[in-house]
Design an enzyme around this catalytic site. Structure first.
Site, PDB file in Angstrom:
ATOM      1  N   ASP A  88       6.073   8.322  11.018  1.00  0.00           N
ATOM      2  CA  ASP A  88       6.626   9.227  10.006  1.00  0.00           C
ATOM      3  C   ASP A  88       5.843  10.535   9.876  1.00  0.00           C
ATOM      4  OD1 ASP A  88       4.465   7.847   8.954  1.00  0.00           O
ATOM      5  OD2 ASP A  88       5.181   8.039   6.903  1.00  0.00           O
ATOM      6  N   LYS A 128      10.327   3.998   0.182  1.00  0.00           N
ATOM      7  CA  LYS A 128       9.252   4.373  -0.735  1.00  0.00           C
ATOM      8  C   LYS A 128       9.764   5.470  -1.659  1.00  0.00           C
ATOM      9  CE  LYS A 128       5.767   7.249   0.878  1.00  0.00           C
ATOM     10  NZ  LYS A 128       4.466   7.605   1.427  1.00  0.00           N
ATOM     11  N   ARG A 161      -9.118  -6.489   7.930  1.00  0.00           N
ATOM     12  CA  ARG A 161      -9.824  -5.322   8.458  1.00  0.00           C
ATOM     13  C   ARG A 161     -11.311  -5.431   8.109  1.00  0.00           C
ATOM     14  NH1 ARG A 161      -5.361  -2.503   9.774  1.00  0.00           N
ATOM     15  NH2 ARG A 161      -3.732  -2.085   8.234  1.00  0.00           N
ATOM     16  N   THR A 202       0.837  -1.205   0.000  1.00  0.00           N
ATOM     17  CA  THR A 202       0.000   0.000   0.000  1.00  0.00           C
ATOM     18  C   THR A 202       0.870   1.253   0.000  1.00  0.00           C
ATOM     19  OG1 THR A 202      -1.550  -1.250   1.394  1.00  0.00           O
ATOM     20  CG2 THR A 202      -1.953   1.104   1.172  1.00  0.00           C
ATOM     21  N   GLU A 209      -8.632   9.453   4.901  1.00  0.00           N
ATOM     22  CA  GLU A 209      -8.857   8.027   5.058  1.00  0.00           C
ATOM     23  C   GLU A 209      -9.262   7.761   6.493  1.00  0.00           C
ATOM     24  OE1 GLU A 209      -6.436   5.171   2.590  1.00  0.00           O
ATOM     25  OE2 GLU A 209      -4.888   6.534   3.280  1.00  0.00           O
ATOM     26  N   GLU A 210     -10.039   6.686   6.658  1.00  0.00           N
ATOM     27  CA  GLU A 210     -10.472   6.305   8.009  1.00  0.00           C
ATOM     28  C   GLU A 210      -9.297   5.914   8.899  1.00  0.00           C
ATOM     29  OE1 GLU A 210      -9.810   2.988   8.761  1.00  0.00           O
ATOM     30  OE2 GLU A 210      -9.108   2.829   6.698  1.00  0.00           O
ATOM     31  N   SER A 211      -8.159   5.614   8.281  1.00  0.00           N
ATOM     32  CA  SER A 211      -6.995   5.115   9.008  1.00  0.00           C
ATOM     33  C   SER A 211      -6.163   6.264   9.586  1.00  0.00           C
ATOM     34  CB  SER A 211      -6.154   4.257   8.076  1.00  0.00           C
ATOM     35  OG  SER A 211      -5.864   4.984   6.887  1.00  0.00           O
ATOM     36  N   ASP A 262       2.619  11.307   9.201  1.00  0.00           N
ATOM     37  CA  ASP A 262       1.538  11.606   8.252  1.00  0.00           C
ATOM     38  C   ASP A 262       0.147  11.304   8.803  1.00  0.00           C
ATOM     39  OD1 ASP A 262       1.889   8.893   8.109  1.00  0.00           O
ATOM     40  OD2 ASP A 262       2.059   8.793   5.927  1.00  0.00           O
ATOM     41  N   ARG A 263       0.078  10.564   9.924  1.00  0.00           N
ATOM     42  CA  ARG A 263      -1.245  10.274  10.492  1.00  0.00           C
ATOM     43  C   ARG A 263      -1.578  11.223  11.642  1.00  0.00           C
ATOM     44  NH1 ARG A 263      -2.303   3.796  10.719  1.00  0.00           N
ATOM     45  NH2 ARG A 263      -1.922   3.462   8.499  1.00  0.00           N
ATOM     46  N   SER A 315       6.224   3.790   8.493  1.00  0.00           N
ATOM     47  CA  SER A 315       5.079   4.513   9.040  1.00  0.00           C
ATOM     48  C   SER A 315       4.800   4.173  10.501  1.00  0.00           C
ATOM     49  CB  SER A 315       3.870   4.250   8.157  1.00  0.00           C
ATOM     50  OG  SER A 315       2.794   5.037   8.564  1.00  0.00           O
ATOM     51  N   HIS A 316       3.665   3.586  10.755  1.00  0.00           N
ATOM     52  CA  HIS A 316       3.205   3.322  12.114  1.00  0.00           C
ATOM     53  C   HIS A 316       3.653   1.956  12.632  1.00  0.00           C
ATOM     54  CE1 HIS A 316       0.623   1.972   8.955  1.00  0.00           C
ATOM     55  NE2 HIS A 316       0.243   0.986   9.736  1.00  0.00           N
ATOM     56  N   ARG A 369       7.953  -2.659   2.635  1.00  0.00           N
ATOM     57  CA  ARG A 369       8.142  -2.768   4.090  1.00  0.00           C
ATOM     58  C   ARG A 369       8.483  -4.199   4.453  1.00  0.00           C
ATOM     59  NH1 ARG A 369       3.218   0.863   6.455  1.00  0.00           N
ATOM     60  NH2 ARG A 369       3.761   2.694   5.226  1.00  0.00           N
ATOM     61  N   LYS A 374      -0.518  12.510   3.143  1.00  0.00           N
ATOM     62  CA  LYS A 374      -1.336  12.920   4.279  1.00  0.00           C
ATOM     63  C   LYS A 374      -0.420  13.592   5.298  1.00  0.00           C
ATOM     64  CE  LYS A 374      -1.462   8.171   6.068  1.00  0.00           C
ATOM     65  NZ  LYS A 374      -1.461   7.224   4.952  1.00  0.00           N
ATOM     66  N   ASP A 387       1.989   9.604  13.925  1.00  0.00           N
ATOM     67  CA  ASP A 387       2.593   8.274  13.862  1.00  0.00           C
ATOM     68  C   ASP A 387       4.095   8.343  13.587  1.00  0.00           C
ATOM     69  OD1 ASP A 387       2.420   9.121  11.224  1.00  0.00           O
ATOM     70  OD2 ASP A 387       2.239   7.074  10.463  1.00  0.00           O
ATOM     71  N   THR A 438      -8.045   2.272  -1.049  1.00  0.00           N
ATOM     72  CA  THR A 438      -7.206   2.584   0.114  1.00  0.00           C
ATOM     73  C   THR A 438      -5.783   2.920  -0.317  1.00  0.00           C
ATOM     74  OG1 THR A 438      -8.529   1.163   1.514  1.00  0.00           O
ATOM     75  CG2 THR A 438      -6.267   1.561   2.217  1.00  0.00           C
TER      76      THR A 438
HETATM   77  C1  G1P Z   1      -3.065   1.240   5.917  1.00  0.00           C
HETATM   78  C2  G1P Z   1      -4.337   2.041   5.915  1.00  0.00           C
HETATM   79  C3  G1P Z   1      -4.400   2.911   4.686  1.00  0.00           C
HETATM   80  C4  G1P Z   1      -3.166   3.798   4.620  1.00  0.00           C
HETATM   81  C5  G1P Z   1      -1.915   2.949   4.712  1.00  0.00           C
HETATM   82  C6  G1P Z   1      -0.658   3.796   4.793  1.00  0.00           C
HETATM   83  O1  G1P Z   1      -3.020   0.403   4.792  1.00  0.00           O
HETATM   84  O2  G1P Z   1      -5.472   1.196   5.984  1.00  0.00           O
HETATM   85  O3  G1P Z   1      -5.579   3.673   4.718  1.00  0.00           O
HETATM   86  O4  G1P Z   1      -3.148   4.539   3.433  1.00  0.00           O
HETATM   87  O5  G1P Z   1      -1.970   2.117   5.871  1.00  0.00           O
HETATM   88  O6  G1P Z   1      -0.647   4.617   5.928  1.00  0.00           O
HETATM   89  P1  G1P Z   1      -3.417  -1.148   4.847  1.00  0.00           P
HETATM   90  O7  G1P Z   1      -2.563  -1.775   5.934  1.00  0.00           O
HETATM   91  O8  G1P Z   1      -4.868  -1.198   5.236  1.00  0.00           O
HETATM   92  O9  G1P Z   1      -3.165  -1.666   3.479  1.00  0.00           O
HETATM   93 ZN    ZN Z   2       2.606   7.073   8.451  1.00  0.00          ZN
END
Ligand code: G1P
Ligand code: ZN
Length: 543
Positions: A279, A126, A496, A18, A363-365, A281-282, A113-114, A22, A376, A277, A344
């Site tokens: 990096d 990336k 999910r 996504t 995004e909901e995330s 962006d969240r 990221s997270h 990673r 983001k 988070d 997504t």
């Molecule tokens: C998750 C989130 C998605 C976000 C991505 C990167 O991806 O659901 O909205 O863009 O992290 O931060 P997923 O693990 O669901 O593929």
């Molecule tokens: Zn992130």
């Protein structure tokens, strides 16, 4: 300077997910692993001679080593300049900001990221293109294809660059400019938001708490909230970036940011809380004893954008990922602007923003952002909220309830089942797909299935098609259940389940989301056979 061409053999698992490639740190530490992927990027993008690149990461374990390797490879691949954040640090939004500000050919961001960090944690890499956004699928697919046939990589024989002091350094003909990672980003924020109004709010006794989760936003938050906006220094917690994020899981949600949640739900809680988070962006937004879902947050930012200097001229449109609630759609309708539903992942918003079709995305995330950059942006969302609070002079909770009273409430929750065996996760998805015909028109109590499909998206700008983006079960009252497999995990699979219903009745707006969604939750478990197939009784994380 000598350039060495080193023979290599492909790894077969370098498919970006996504958001980039990673893997666990030990995977990246294998001989030639990072080199192969970096060379695959350089081979694919074929930058002109002397091009400029942005490079930085979230400071996690292996960040510095990776930066030294990539710098020497960039020199050997003909780049003219690389802009690196001091200490190797750049938040993802700051990297996007720099790519755009200096009109570079692109950038490489080192982050998972997270995901947790440390020697046994995750690492990631990336590529972002010249618009500042994550490379679209046609580029990430090409990088993957190249990684499967790579035979050699190029690297300069040079000493490591001093990353901790700003200034220009040379690797052969290439200049490495080590720059302040915060300044350009902080200036951009100051150009969008009413810093004087926020400063006055903070001076009036309005108390905030920001949790940097020992990740990249610490230095950004200190410069912006403390130095530029006058918040007390203790407004920031976990402010020092650490390679293992202090052993934590730097994901700003109710489960992993529990330290902040305890402060905001405790006695003498501050008026506003937020976290970001790994990096940067969240974002998670909290009021006193109150949680704002990311889907609602996007809708509320859109409905109040006219109060914020950078958005006073109006919004071109809004985009949200498919699993994100339709709260933003209602605002878009009221504003008379289009609302786009994308798969997504932030990479799908880039084309819409470049074409001037949307201004705000979410995004909901826990991801929200705008066309100021092409990622983001966690601190941006926090500042947007503070700007609204400074103008409206109401509590976070009051603003959310007023929003629901006006637009209705899209009750929303996501249940994650983390680290389940891939076979079980794939089995659940396959079962659902096999059941489409049977589910269409099926009745569950008062709910009847209207649509049952696997979401696919045709990009309205370049016509590219992305299929298999999540199973949707939509009922006749527009409530829905979505099932999706995560594309960012590194161990096992994460399933999910996204749940949403609409509540127009103000007298029910105070209800707990899990209670309000109980029927949908039980339908989801029933039709997916999730408990039987995964052996899990409860989700790992509920947001
Ligand atoms: C998750 C989130 C998605 C976000 C991505 C990167 O991806 O659901 O909205 O863009 O992290 O931060 P997923 O693990 O669901 O593929
Ligand atoms: Zn992130």
């Amino acid at each position: 300077m000598q350039i060495r061409t080193i023979a290599t053999a492909p790894y077969t698992d370098q498919k970006p997910g996504t958001s980039g490639l990673r893997k666990r740190v030990p995977v990246f530490q294998q001989a030639r692993y990072l080199e192969n992927f970096a060379q695959s990027i350089f081979d694919t993008i074929a930058a002109p001679p002397d091009a400029t690149l942005v490079l930085g990461g979230d400071g996690r374990y292996y960040n510095r080593e990776a930066i030294q390797i990539i710098l020497k490879m960039a020199a050997a691949n003909g780049f003219g300049r690389v802009l690196v954040g001091q200490g190797g640090i750049l938040s993802t939004p700051a990297a996007s900001c720099l790519i755009r500000k200096y009109r570079t050919h692109g950038g490489i961001i080192l982050s998972a990221s997270h995901n947790p960090g440390g020697p046994d944690g995750d690492f990631g890499i990336k590529y972002n293109t010249a618009n500042g956004g994550p490379a679209p699928e046609k580029i990430t697919d090409a990088i993957f294809a190249q990684s499967k046939k790579i035979a050699q990589y190029r690297i300069a024989d040079a000493a490591d660059v001093e990353l901790d002091r700003t200034g220009d350094y040379e690797i052969g003909d290439m200049t490495v400019s080590v720059i302040d990672p915060v300044e350009a980003y902080a200036e951009l924020m100051e150009s969008l938001f009413d810093f004087a109004a926020i400063r006055a709010l903070l001076a009036s006794g309005f108390r905030i708490k920001f949790d940097a989760m020992h990740a990249v936003t610490g230095p950004y938050a200190r410069e912006i909230f403390v130095n530029r906006l006058g918040a007390p220094a203790d407004s920031i917690m976990n402010a020092v970036p650490l390679p293992d994020f202090g052993g934590g899981h730097p994901d700003p949600n109710l489960t992993y940011a529990h330290e902040l949640v305890e402060v905001l739900y405790g006695d003498g809680a501050p008026d506003f809380g937020a976290a970001s988070d790994g990096d940067g962006d969240r974002n998670m937004i909290l009021g006193k004893h109150f949680f704002v879902t990311p889907s609602d947050s996007l809708a509320i930012l859109a409905a109040n954008a006219h109060l914020v200097p950078g958005y006073q001229q109006g919004l071109a449109g809004i985009a949200r990922s498919m699993p994100t609630s339709a709260a933003a759609d209602r605002v878009a309708k009221a504003l008379g602007i289009p609302c786009y539903e994308t798969p997504t992942g932030w990479k799908f918003f880039g084309n819409l923003m470049d074409a001037g079709k949307v201004t705000l995305c979410g995004e909901e995330s826990f991801g929200t952002g705008s066309d100021h950059i092409r990622e983001k942006d966690g601190l941006w969302a926090v500042l947007f909220w503070l700007n609204i609070l400074a103008v409206r002079k109401q509590s976070v909770e009051a603003i959310v309830f007023e929003h629901w009273a006006r637009f209705g409430r899209n009750v929303y929750s996501r249940h994650d089942y983390e680290d389940i065996p891939a076979d079980a996760a794939n089995g659940v998805m396959k079962l659902l797909q096999d059941r489409f015909a049977e589910l269409r028109g099926a009745q569950f109590g008062h709910l009847r299935v209207k649509v049952c499909d696997d979401f696919s998206y045709t990009d309205p700008v370049d016509g590219s098609v992305s299929t298999g983006q999540g199973v949707r079960i939509i009922f006749t009252d527009d409530s829905r259940i979505v099932f999706r497999l995560s594309g960012t995990g590194t161990g096992g699979a994460t399933l999910r389940i996204y749940l949403e219903s609409f509540e127009p009745d103000v007298s029910k707006h105070h209800l707990d989301a899990q209670q309000a969604l109980a029927t949908l939750i039980s339908i989801a478990l029933q039709i997916s056979e999730l408990r039987k197939r995964t052996g899990r009784e409860q989700p790992t994380v509920i947001t």
